[in-house]
Design a protein around this motif. Structure first.
Motif, mmCIF file in Angstrom:
data_model
loop_
_atom_site.group_PDB
_atom_site.id
_atom_site.type_symbol
_atom_site.label_atom_id
_atom_site.label_comp_id
_atom_site.label_asym_id
_atom_site.label_seq_id
_atom_site.Cartn_x
_atom_site.Cartn_y
_atom_site.Cartn_z
ATOM 1 N N GLY A 59 0.792 -1.222 0.000
ATOM 2 C CA GLY A 59 0.000 0.000 0.000
ATOM 3 C C GLY A 59 0.824 1.273 0.000
ATOM 4 N N GLN A 60 2.002 1.209 0.596
ATOM 5 C CA GLN A 60 2.780 2.435 0.715
ATOM 6 C C GLN A 60 3.821 2.584 -0.382
ATOM 7 O OE1 GLN A 60 2.926 3.783 4.532
ATOM 8 N NE2 GLN A 60 2.579 1.815 5.528
ATOM 9 N N ARG A 61 3.916 1.571 -1.250
ATOM 10 C CA ARG A 61 4.816 1.697 -2.398
ATOM 11 C C ARG A 61 3.970 1.503 -3.640
ATOM 12 N NH1 ARG A 61 9.121 1.593 0.332
ATOM 13 N NH2 ARG A 61 9.606 0.083 1.957
ATOM 14 N N THR A 62 4.547 1.843 -4.776
ATOM 15 C CA THR A 62 3.791 1.598 -5.992
ATOM 16 C C THR A 62 4.603 0.762 -6.966
ATOM 17 O OG1 THR A 62 2.594 2.586 -7.823
ATOM 18 C CG2 THR A 62 4.531 3.789 -7.046
ATOM 19 N N ALA A 63 3.898 -0.091 -7.702
ATOM 20 C CA ALA A 63 4.555 -0.908 -8.717
ATOM 21 C C ALA A 63 4.448 -0.215 -10.063
ATOM 22 C CB ALA A 63 3.901 -2.284 -8.762
ATOM 23 N N LEU A 64 3.858 0.986 -10.061
ATOM 24 C CA LEU A 64 3.644 1.709 -11.313
ATOM 25 C C LEU A 64 4.801 2.665 -11.558
ATOM 26 C CD1 LEU A 64 -0.057 2.577 -10.508
ATOM 27 C CD2 LEU A 64 0.737 0.707 -11.965
ATOM 28 N N TRP A 65 4.944 3.079 -12.827
ATOM 29 C CA TRP A 65 6.042 3.993 -13.159
ATOM 30 C C TRP A 65 5.573 5.427 -13.062
ATOM 31 C CZ3 TRP A 65 5.885 -0.945 -14.714
ATOM 32 C CH2 TRP A 65 7.044 -1.670 -14.445
ATOM 33 N N TRP A 66 6.205 6.115 -12.152
ATOM 34 C CA TRP A 66 5.827 7.431 -11.696
ATOM 35 C C TRP A 66 5.602 8.448 -12.811
ATOM 36 C CZ3 TRP A 66 3.856 7.839 -7.299
ATOM 37 C CH2 TRP A 66 3.812 9.048 -6.626
ATOM 38 N N ASP A 67 6.517 8.520 -13.748
ATOM 39 C CA ASP A 67 6.471 9.581 -14.746
ATOM 40 C C ASP A 67 5.676 9.221 -15.996
ATOM 41 O OD1 ASP A 67 8.083 11.653 -13.587
ATOM 42 O OD2 ASP A 67 9.749 10.260 -13.750
ATOM 43 N N LEU A 68 5.198 7.993 -16.049
ATOM 44 C CA LEU A 68 4.541 7.545 -17.280
ATOM 45 C C LEU A 68 3.035 7.447 -17.104
ATOM 46 C CD1 LEU A 68 6.932 4.606 -18.237
ATOM 47 C CD2 LEU A 68 6.809 6.848 -19.317
ATOM 48 N N PRO A 69 2.290 7.585 -18.203
ATOM 49 C CA PRO A 69 0.849 7.349 -18.132
ATOM 50 C C PRO A 69 0.587 5.936 -17.615
ATOM 51 C CG PRO A 69 1.458 8.262 -20.260
ATOM 52 C CD PRO A 69 2.726 7.978 -19.547
ATOM 53 N N LEU A 70 -0.506 5.793 -16.888
ATOM 54 C CA LEU A 70 -0.868 4.504 -16.295
ATOM 55 C C LEU A 70 -0.798 3.363 -17.314
ATOM 56 C CD1 LEU A 70 -1.834 3.215 -13.709
ATOM 57 C CD2 LEU A 70 -4.173 3.843 -14.305
ATOM 58 N N ARG A 71 -1.301 3.644 -18.520
ATOM 59 C CA ARG A 71 -1.341 2.632 -19.574
ATOM 60 C C ARG A 71 0.045 2.014 -19.824
ATOM 61 N NH1 ARG A 71 -5.041 2.435 -23.479
ATOM 62 N NH2 ARG A 71 -5.694 4.599 -23.261
ATOM 63 N N ASP A 72 1.081 2.858 -19.794
ATOM 64 C CA ASP A 72 2.436 2.373 -20.074
ATOM 65 C C ASP A 72 2.903 1.355 -19.042
ATOM 66 O OD1 ASP A 72 2.171 4.859 -21.602
ATOM 67 O OD2 ASP A 72 4.248 4.456 -22.141
ATOM 68 N N SER A 73 2.515 1.563 -17.788
ATOM 69 C CA SER A 73 2.886 0.597 -16.763
ATOM 70 C C SER A 73 2.321 -0.773 -17.103
ATOM 71 C CB SER A 73 2.359 1.036 -15.390
ATOM 72 O OG SER A 73 3.085 2.149 -14.929
ATOM 73 N N TYR A 74 1.070 -0.785 -17.556
ATOM 74 C CA TYR A 74 0.451 -2.069 -17.890
ATOM 75 C C TYR A 74 1.113 -2.708 -19.105
ATOM 76 C CZ TYR A 74 -3.052 -0.458 -14.603
ATOM 77 O OH TYR A 74 -3.669 -0.009 -13.482
#
Lengths: 270, 320
Positions: free
Chosen positions: B96-111
């Motif tokens: 919950g306190q960390r993210t697996a997503l890439w901070w600077d990129l649109p959400l779609r790019d993480s997926y």
């Protein structure tokens, strides 16, 4: 294998895009490169007026060297920065745990990411100041298509060597938690031994021999000498081989260090 | 076969503390000791305990990023720290306190990156994306850089990221931390549905006991590195000595009421709180109070899981 290649390509592509979102910073950076390029040119012109073939360079070589230097600063990230800084920040914050449980090779990931960044910096912070320099001064250009190709390869290897060095600096955070001190030290060493301030060809006696076998020679001196036609024929291939060798040695070393770091985190619970 | 089998697992850390100018003395901290439990496929288990009880240590061992110092554990038949790469395909993790997503990129790019990392077949990826986009309301967010998302939006993004590769087990470490009531209930609804439809096994660590009450049929309580409770919610109430509370408003302030079978736990002006065993009937108690006093109003509070947990925490002595 193909799937992995496509992953690395996707990572590099997104890293490129990520840096491209900061337009104002890029423009400001280009401006800075142009100003510093001019300052260095005036200093170098004064030097070469005194000694027209210092270090085997003529005045045009020296001025061209200045603009190549400005082009490579951000491309190889002389003063650190780039994807390796992300790693250090993630170690400090603990986010590196997320990287560790993914089925992905950490070294490959950060290398791909840094190559994407380097390409962006080459196209913006590299090309723009060089064009500016070319408008004001007479520059020397690669003499043949082969030299252009060799320069391109050399520039890529410059990035991989600097990546190896920066990765080791960042990985020190696994033990030190904060890599600021080592980073500062590495930045000074890199600035000096890359020939960014004073070309390595001007170093006196044995210091020149020493500096030209250290990894930092790959950052600027080797690509510049290829561009200027100081390395021709077999010499040019030797120079590329030198960069490739440092790339292999440093990446192998990085791999070992990350393996150790992994053991430290996973086994000792650091 | 059980999805998770943990047998007599312990983990200790060696800490070195400065005890003089140069001298450092090592001492051992037992984060987890003698932990044993099994989780069956499709179970939704709440894993709770106070800060520093060993929850995160357990989760880290279950993901394979920490090696136990003793005991054995398997997840989906794999030993996590040995077969971490294979296991990664079978588990999803949300810190919950960390993210697996890439901070600077649109959400779609993480997926899109996750699709390549986990080698999710394109068809599977498209269906999963369609499902999660709808259930988690992601459509509007896909083109927004992650750094611009609100906490609730980011958490939804992270949950989708953890489930994209169809894991068998998902560990959720405080998934509702910092979320508002509406976001919390949406997230819970999504987890309930995913658990039901995909047979997903869920291990949920949280400090929000409503998460547990609404999602988990089974609760494990860990304290000082030991499992102090493992069972369903009803059993948890019984073990914790759950009590109901009768709140009476008297016509005027009086001394604390004394009635056998009840304990007056709080007095505030004319209002008094009387605790009594959860299984006892409230009627005789109300009658007894009414006989002696003039009651203006009354209400009954059901046992609060929070109290139950607090009782369990405070009743377990620290080891050693």
């Amino acid at each position: 294998m193909r799937a992995t290649g496509s992953l690395w390509f996707a990572v590099a592509q997104r890293s490129f895009r990520r840096y491209s979102t900061y337009r104002a910073a890029t423009l400001a950076g280009i401006f800075t490169n142009c100003v510093f390029g001019l300052i260095f040119c005036f200093v170098y012109i004064a030097v070469w007026n005194q000694n027209p073939d210092a270090g085997g360079y003529d005045r045009t070589d020296a001025i061209t060297y200045v603009w190549l230097g400005q082009a490579m600063i951000m491309t190889v990230a002389v003063w650190n920065g780039g994807a390796t800084d992300d790693l250090a920040a993630r170690i400090k914050s603990g986010d590196v745990a997320v990287d560790l449980y993914r089925p992905v090779n950490l070294l490959g990931w950060y290398l791909a990411s840094d190559l994407g960044r380097a390409l962006f910096h080459l196209l913006t912070r590299g090309v723009a100041p060089t064009v500016f320099g070319a408008v004001i001064f007479d520059l020397r250009y690669p003499a043949s298509t082969l030299t252009w190709v060799q320069f391109a390869v050399s520039a890529v290897l410059a990035v991989t060597v600097s990546f190896g060095v920066r990765m080791l600096v960042s990985a020190s955070a696994f033990w030190l938690l904060d890599d600021t001190g080592i980073k500062n030290l590495a930045a000074v060493l890199a600035m000096f031994f890359s020939g960014l301030v004073v070309p390595l060809v001007l170093f006196p006696g044995w210091t020149r021999d020493l500096a030209s076998v250290l990894p930092w020679a790959s950052y600027l001196q080797v690509p510049a000498d290829i561009w200027l036609g100081k390395h021709v024929g077999g010499d040019a291939w030797m120079a590329l081989g030198f960069q490739a060798l440092w790339t292999l040695v440093l990446l192998a070393f990085c791999h070992g260090v990350l393996q150790l770091a992994n053991r430290k985190v996973v086994v000792q619970g650091g | 076969m059980s999805m998770i089998e943990v047998r007599d697992v312990s983990r200790s850390f060696v800490l070195r503390r400065r005890s003089g100018r140069w001298r450092r003395t090592a001492h051992t901290v037992h984060a987890v000791s003698g932990l044993s439990f099994t989780v069956e496929p499709g179970e939704m288990v709440g894993y709770i305990g106070p800060n520093g009880a060993g929850k995160s240590t357990t989760i880290k061992m279950l993901t394979g990023i920490l090696v136990p110092t003793g005991g054995t554990l398997t997840v989906a038949g794999l030993t996590p720290y040995v077969e971490r790469t294979q296991l990664a395909q079978r588990i999803g993790v949300v810190f919950g306190q960390r993210t697996a997503l890439w901070w600077d990129l649109p959400l779609r790019d993480s997926y899109e990156l996750l699709q390549r990392i986990y080698r999710i077949p394109p068809a599977r990826y498209r269906t999963n994306m369609a499902t999660f986009t709808e259930l988690l309301d992601l459509a509007e967010l896909l083109d927004t850089p992650v750094r611009q998302l609100s906490l609730g939006q980011r958490m939804r993004g992270d949950i989708a990221a953890a489930l994209l590769h169809d894991p068998d087990v998902v560990y959720l470490d405080e998934p509702t931390i910092g979320l508002d009531v509406v976001s919390k209930s949406k997230l819970r609804e999504f987890l309930r549905q995913t658990n039901r439809e995909r047979g997903l096994t869920v291990i949920l660590t949280t400090h929000d006991l409503h998460d547990i009450e609404q999602l988990c049929s089974r609760v494990m309580v860990i304290d000082h590195g030991r499992l102090v409770f493992d069972g369903d919610l009803a059993a948890l109430h019984a073990v914790g000595g759950a009590r109901r509370t009768l709140v009476v408003d008297l016509s005027e302030p009086t001394d604390p009421i004394t009635i056998p079978g009840a304990e007056t736990v709080k007095v505030e002006g004319p209002r008094q709180w009387l605790a009594f065993p959860a299984e006892a009937s409230a009627a005789p108690l109300v009658a007894a109070v009414a006989a002696a006093h003039d009651i203006a109003d009354l209400s009954i509070l059901e046992p609060d899981i929070e109290d139950v947990i607090t009782r369990i925490y405070t009743s377990t002595p620290p080891p050693g």
